[in-house]
Design a protein around this motif. Structure first.
Motif, PDB file in Angstrom:
ATOM      1  N   ASP A 170       0.826  -1.208   0.000  1.00 41.85           N
ATOM      2  CA  ASP A 170       0.000   0.000   0.000  1.00 41.85           C
ATOM      3  C   ASP A 170       0.857   1.254   0.000  1.00 41.85           C
ATOM      4  O   ASP A 170       0.508   2.263  -0.631  1.00 41.85           O
ATOM      5  CB  ASP A 170      -0.923   0.002   1.215  1.00 41.85           C
ATOM      6  CG  ASP A 170      -1.953  -1.122   1.144  1.00 41.85           C
ATOM      7  OD1 ASP A 170      -2.205  -1.607   0.026  1.00 41.85           O
ATOM      8  OD2 ASP A 170      -2.495  -1.516   2.190  1.00 41.85           O
ATOM      9  N   ASP A 222      -8.059   1.308   0.334  1.00 36.65           N
ATOM     10  CA  ASP A 222      -8.387   0.410   1.442  1.00 36.65           C
ATOM     11  C   ASP A 222      -7.110  -0.259   1.906  1.00 36.65           C
ATOM     12  O   ASP A 222      -6.400  -0.876   1.108  1.00 36.65           O
ATOM     13  CB  ASP A 222      -9.403  -0.641   0.997  1.00 36.65           C
ATOM     14  CG  ASP A 222     -10.795  -0.050   0.818  1.00 36.65           C
ATOM     15  OD1 ASP A 222     -11.036   1.035   1.375  1.00 36.65           O
ATOM     16  OD2 ASP A 222     -11.616  -0.659   0.109  1.00 36.65           O
ATOM     17  N   SER A 223      -6.797  -0.114   3.187  1.00 37.72           N
ATOM     18  CA  SER A 223      -5.537  -0.644   3.702  1.00 37.72           C
ATOM     19  C   SER A 223      -5.730  -1.062   5.152  1.00 37.72           C
ATOM     20  O   SER A 223      -6.867  -1.187   5.639  1.00 37.72           O
ATOM     21  CB  SER A 223      -4.440   0.422   3.568  1.00 37.72           C
ATOM     22  OG  SER A 223      -3.199  -0.073   4.013  1.00 37.72           O
ATOM     23  N   ARG A 224      -4.606  -1.249   5.841  1.00 37.07           N
ATOM     24  CA  ARG A 224      -4.624  -1.593   7.262  1.00 37.07           C
ATOM     25  C   ARG A 224      -3.572  -0.752   7.959  1.00 37.07           C
ATOM     26  O   ARG A 224      -2.483  -0.512   7.412  1.00 37.07           O
ATOM     27  CB  ARG A 224      -4.342  -3.091   7.479  1.00 37.07           C
ATOM     28  CG  ARG A 224      -5.269  -4.009   6.714  1.00 37.07           C
ATOM     29  CD  ARG A 224      -5.039  -5.457   7.083  1.00 37.07           C
ATOM     30  NE  ARG A 224      -5.634  -5.814   8.361  1.00 37.07           N
ATOM     31  CZ  ARG A 224      -6.904  -6.202   8.509  1.00 37.07           C
ATOM     32  NH1 ARG A 224      -7.695  -6.265   7.456  1.00 37.07           N
ATOM     33  NH2 ARG A 224      -7.373  -6.512   9.692  1.00 37.07           N
ATOM     34  N   PRO A 252      -8.222  -2.614  10.010  1.00 38.56           N
ATOM     35  CA  PRO A 252      -8.644  -2.368   8.625  1.00 38.56           C
ATOM     36  C   PRO A 252      -9.248  -0.972   8.501  1.00 38.56           C
ATOM     37  O   PRO A 252     -10.078  -0.572   9.309  1.00 38.56           O
ATOM     38  CB  PRO A 252      -9.684  -3.457   8.370  1.00 38.56           C
ATOM     39  CG  PRO A 252     -10.215  -3.793   9.718  1.00 38.56           C
ATOM     40  CD  PRO A 252      -9.091  -3.614  10.688  1.00 38.56           C
ATOM     41  N   SER A 274     -10.390   2.386   5.620  1.00 38.23           N
ATOM     42  CA  SER A 274     -10.592   2.952   4.285  1.00 38.23           C
ATOM     43  C   SER A 274     -10.021   4.355   4.335  1.00 38.23           C
ATOM     44  O   SER A 274     -10.579   5.247   4.984  1.00 38.23           O
ATOM     45  CB  SER A 274     -12.077   2.986   3.921  1.00 38.23           C
ATOM     46  OG  SER A 274     -12.268   3.612   2.679  1.00 38.23           O
ATOM     47  N   ALA A 299      -8.430   8.075   7.956  1.00 35.45           N
ATOM     48  CA  ALA A 299      -8.616   6.623   7.894  1.00 35.45           C
ATOM     49  C   ALA A 299      -9.886   6.243   8.656  1.00 35.45           C
ATOM     50  O   ALA A 299      -9.962   6.409   9.882  1.00 35.45           O
ATOM     51  CB  ALA A 299      -7.396   5.913   8.492  1.00 35.45           C
ATOM     52  N   HIS A 300     -10.870   5.769   7.932  1.00 34.12           N
ATOM     53  CA  HIS A 300     -12.126   5.322   8.563  1.00 34.12           C
ATOM     54  C   HIS A 300     -11.973   3.868   8.998  1.00 34.12           C
ATOM     55  O   HIS A 300     -11.624   3.000   8.196  1.00 34.12           O
ATOM     56  CB  HIS A 300     -13.281   5.456   7.575  1.00 34.12           C
ATOM     57  CG  HIS A 300     -14.603   5.069   8.168  1.00 34.12           C
ATOM     58  ND1 HIS A 300     -15.139   5.696   9.269  1.00 34.12           N
ATOM     59  CD2 HIS A 300     -15.497   4.107   7.815  1.00 34.12           C
ATOM     60  CE1 HIS A 300     -16.294   5.153   9.567  1.00 34.12           C
ATOM     61  NE2 HIS A 300     -16.538   4.179   8.702  1.00 34.12           N
ATOM     62  N   MET A 323     -12.636   0.316   9.536  1.00 28.68           N
ATOM     63  CA  MET A 323     -13.526  -0.613   8.841  1.00 28.68           C
ATOM     64  C   MET A 323     -13.664  -1.948   9.570  1.00 28.68           C
ATOM     65  O   MET A 323     -14.082  -2.938   8.970  1.00 28.68           O
ATOM     66  CB  MET A 323     -13.011  -0.855   7.412  1.00 28.68           C
ATOM     67  CG  MET A 323     -12.831   0.411   6.604  1.00 28.68           C
ATOM     68  SD  MET A 323     -14.360   1.341   6.430  1.00 28.68           S
ATOM     69  CE  MET A 323     -15.265   0.236   5.351  1.00 28.68           C
ATOM     70  N   ARG A 357     -17.263  -2.975   9.573  1.00 30.26           N
ATOM     71  CA  ARG A 357     -17.680  -3.368   8.237  1.00 30.26           C
ATOM     72  C   ARG A 357     -17.081  -4.704   7.842  1.00 30.26           C
ATOM     73  O   ARG A 357     -17.727  -5.531   7.213  1.00 30.26           O
ATOM     74  CB  ARG A 357     -17.263  -2.304   7.213  1.00 30.26           C
ATOM     75  CG  ARG A 357     -17.895  -2.521   5.833  1.00 30.26           C
ATOM     76  CD  ARG A 357     -17.386  -1.558   4.811  1.00 30.26           C
ATOM     77  NE  ARG A 357     -16.050  -1.935   4.358  1.00 30.26           N
ATOM     78  CZ  ARG A 357     -15.396  -1.329   3.364  1.00 30.26           C
ATOM     79  NH1 ARG A 357     -15.951  -0.299   2.744  1.00 30.26           N
ATOM     80  NH2 ARG A 357     -14.179  -1.719   3.010  1.00 30.26           N
ATOM     81  N   GLU A 358     -15.825  -4.916   8.251  1.00 30.90           N
ATOM     82  CA  GLU A 358     -15.185  -6.187   7.932  1.00 30.90           C
ATOM     83  C   GLU A 358     -15.905  -7.342   8.631  1.00 30.90           C
ATOM     84  O   GLU A 358     -16.095  -8.422   8.048  1.00 30.90           O
ATOM     85  CB  GLU A 358     -13.705  -6.139   8.343  1.00 30.90           C
ATOM     86  CG  GLU A 358     -12.867  -7.251   7.764  1.00 30.90           C
ATOM     87  CD  GLU A 358     -11.401  -7.056   8.084  1.00 30.90           C
ATOM     88  OE1 GLU A 358     -11.032  -7.227   9.276  1.00 30.90           O
ATOM     89  OE2 GLU A 358     -10.634  -6.734   7.174  1.00 30.90           O
TER      90      GLU A 358
END
Length: 750
Positions: free
Chosen positions: A442, A463-465, A476, A478, A497-498, A500, A503-504
């Motif tokens: 990334d 999208d990353s971590r 995780p 976004s 960075a949201h 996630m 969501r995951e």
């Protein structure tokens, strides 16, 4: 030689008027240096106490002699000159005296030394150095001339000393503006310059001024002349009877430059005052306006005339009047300077934010404040911007999403509390590098396309971590990269960075539900295919029974039939073959009914497609539908779950079988199953010969619970599209060019 008489006349004038010896010595040496034969001239006076000759005047001097200065003596030279009156320089250099050594060091050897007293009662020496090759006879005539002139001057009454003793440089000229005499001050101003250079110091219209002065018989004052960096002010004073004009000047360089600078400063101050966007104002100590710059109209809506005699505090915001006025008075009284920020009322009624710097003007002797000068500027936009930045900072600090300020070099300059919590960093812990908190792939993508895309479009997403530098579970996110610019044009970036994680989890739960639904659908499918499955299993089982019965009969005739053993062996072999076939069928069914997590792997699409064909082969055969395979053996692999992909293909094939049976009941028909590569995807197509669908039905076939079958649930195609999209592909339906429907599944290549 044309200037020599004028110079001698000037020297005699100075000699007659008794000006200081140094000025007379300079005038005499200057007159002699005007002769082309003379290279240099020096006048020295006898110092009885030191017993040597010393220089007079400001001209060039001889170098010091050799030996001990305390032992220096020119007494031998004094005695020789008293006897002979003059000596050649060659003779002088041979004497044992201090001046001889000085001549040798100066390399002066051609000329004569005269005994010449310019000051009564004080012996003097005139050294005349002439050019090589010039005869020395005329120097004796020169000595007699100078001695005669001195005698005549000393015998005359002194003239008026006004010209000689005038401290200002003065010049006497005739009616044609030609110089007649120069005083000592003007000679000092000339320095080493020849007499003709005096014209450089005069005004450019010098001749016209002389004529006008004599014609009008009045003095002309304040005439400015520029000579290099010097500025002289001349006064022309006429002498009508003698038809001469006395010119007096004074050095005015500093005065004129100061006046010019003051005028320039006044013009500049007026220009600044009238054109600056800041309000420059003068006030009485109690705050009453004395004057204001025109900017008062632009800033406050008042002309300067309207503000005069008005108290400035009458325009202040009511909540700030008391503390502002008293604080300003105390600061100006104690420190003489005060800066304050406050709200002031515009003529239109609204309030503006002002910043005012004030300086006290004090009375010279008492030190009391008599006036206040202020410079005010409108900072409303700045205050609002600072307030917006403060609010934005509060939002960033309170934001539950991690926010990172970064630069293209990979340095993190700021982390909000949410980012520190996500990365496991304490409040005072040093900032980590960007490479420590992002995966390498990334980070490479960010460097490759993120910065440039954010520069062009202002925003870029990924999208990353987030990886805690100290270790632990990654988060995780976004991420959105935003490009910003400061007021100075400098660029900086923020990463929002949201988180996630939820969501995951939801996606994982959704996948589990989807897998459960897919498993249920497979069970339903197998229930629908039960008769075909039973037929495929019954066939090998029936063959096993038949071959077992035949083998038993051959065993009973084993003694009478020599071929019985071979038949038994052949029967057992066939039993094994059909049993294995039944086992493979059951194995495929178990694999198809597998329940559990998805297993993504590289798959041969042709092999998976053939397996799906085998599962529905009996059903197709019962409906007189032939499945025509166009599956090359060299297809590139795709990355997917085998069971789910097989379920999708089986669903598409069964729908095609139903469509063919509906359109052509009791007649043979064909389904074409093909696969090929298209760019970076692998396309799998199922073409039927059914009745097809209209545009309205095509737009709804992937909608959950929509179906055209009387006993259908409407979940097959919806679930199939979800499965394919989960693999990163797409599933679409369109009319078949040959009639019927074309279902196309596109999967990304591994």
């Amino acid at each position: 030689m044309t200037q020599t008489p004028v110079r001698l006349h000037t020297w005699l004038r100075l000699q007659r008027e008794g000006v200081p010896l140094a000025a007379r010595a300079d005038a005499l040496c200057r007159a002699l240096r005007g002769c082309p034969e003379v290279r240099q001239a020096f006048y020295l006076s006898w110092q009885p106490g030191a017993r040597i000759y010393s220089h007079e005047g400001s001209g060039q001097q001889l170098p010091p002699g050799q030996g001990d200065p305390l032992q220096a003596s020119d007494e031998v030279l004094v005695a020789r000159l008293a006897e002979q009156g003059r000596l050649s320089l060659q003779q002088l250099r041979q004497l044992d005296c201090w001046l001889a050594g000085r001549l040798r060091r100066a390399a002066i050897s051609h000329g004569q030394a005269f005994d010449l007293a310019l000051e009564a009662g004080q012996r003097g020496l005139l050294l005349v150095d002439v050019h090589e090759g010039v005869a020395l006879d005329w120097l004796g005539w020169l000595h007699e001339l100078l001695t005669t002139l001195l005698g005549s001057v000393n015998g005359l009454l002194r003239a008026s000393p006004l010209l000689g003793h005038d401290p200002q440089p003065s010049l006497l000229v005739d009616a044609s503006a030609s110089p007649l005499e120069l005083n000592a001050a003007l000679l000092a101003l000339l320095g080493e310059l020849p007499l003709v250079e005096v014209l450089r110091f005069l005004p450019v219209n010098h001749a016209s001024l002389v004529r006008a002065c004599l014609a009008q018989e009045r003095a002309i004052e304040g005439v400015e002349a520029q000579c290099g960096e010097r500025i002289l002010i001349w006064t022309y004073i006429p002498d009508p009877q003698e038809r001469r004009v006395l010119l007096r000047c004074r050095e005015a360089t500093a005065q004129i430059l100061t006046e010019r600078e003051a005028a320039r400063a006044r013009r500049l101050y007026r220009l600044i005052t009238e054109n600056t966007t800041d309000l420059i104002s003068r006030h009485t100590p109690d705050g009453r306006f004395l004057d204001a710059s025109p900017a008062s109209w632009t800033l406050l809506g008042y002309w300067p005339e309207e503000l005069r005699e008005q108290l400035a505090q009458c325009l202040f915001h009511p909540q700030e009047i008391a503390q502002l006025v008293q604080r300003a008075r105390d600061a100006l009284e104690q420190d003489g300077y005060h800066t304050m920020t406050y709200r002031i009322r515009h003529r239109a009624g609204h309030y503006l934010w002002f910043e005012t710097a004030s300086r006290a003007i004090r009375e010279t002797y008492t030190g009391a404040v008599v006036e206040v000068v202020s410079v005010s500027r409108d900072i409303t936009a700045r205050v609002q911007a600072e307030e917006n930045r403060r609010r934005l900072a509060e939002v960033v600090e309170a934001n539950t999403d991690p926010v990172l300020f970064v630069d293209p070099a990979g340095h993190i300059t700021y982390l909000n509390p949410a980012a520190r919590r996500a990365l496991g960093l304490e409040a005072r812990q040093a900032m980590p590098a960007l490479a420590e908190v992002l995966p390498a792939d990334d980070l490479a993508r960010l460097q490759r396309e993120g910065w440039s895309s954010a520069e062009r479009k202002g925003v870029w997403g990924l999208d990353s971590r987030l990886l805690p530098p100290a270790g632990g579970a990654s988060v995780p996110v976004s991420m959105v990269l935003l490009a910003h610019s400061t007021a100075g044009g400098e660029r900086f970036y923020s990463l929002v960075a949201h988180d996630m994680t939820e969501r995951e989890l939801r996606e994982a739960q959704q996948r589990r539900h989807q897998d459960e639904l897919a498993h249920t659908a497979r069970l339903v499918t197998l229930g629908e295919l039960a008769s075909g499955i039973a037929h495929e299993i019954n066939q090998p089982l029936a063959a096993v029974v038949n071959y077992a019965s035949a083998s038993q009969r051959y065993l009973q005739s084993l003694g009478s039939n020599p071929e019985a053993a071979g038949r038994v062996a052949q029967g057992l072999e066939r039993i094994t073959e059909h049993a294995n076939h039944a086992s493979e069928v059951i194995k495929r069914l178990r694999a198809f009914l597998r329940k559990g997590q998805r297993r993504m792997q590289a798959l041969d699409v042709a092999e998976v497609a053939r397996e799906a064909v085998r599962l529905c082969a009996w059903e197709a055969s019962a409906c007189q539908v032939a499945i025509e395979e166009q599956l090359p053996d060299n297809l590139p692999p795709v990355y997917a779950d085998r069971v789910l992909l097989e379920q999708v293909l089986l669903n598409l094939l069964r729908n095609a079988i139903d469509a063919n049976r509906e359109a052509q009941p009791g007649r043979a028909s064909v389904i074409r199953l093909a696969a090929r590569t298209e760019g970076g995807h692998l396309a799998i197509e199922v073409r039927d010969q059914g009745p097809g669908l209209g545009e309205a039905e095509l737009a709804r076939i992937f909608t959950p619970f929509y179906t055209s079958k009387p006993d259908g649930l409407g979940l097959g195609l919806s679930m199939s599209r979800s499965i394919i999209e989960g693999f990163g592909g797409a599933l679409d339906g369109m009319p078949n060019g040959e009639g019927g429907l074309l279902m196309r599944c596109r999967l990304p290549l591994q």
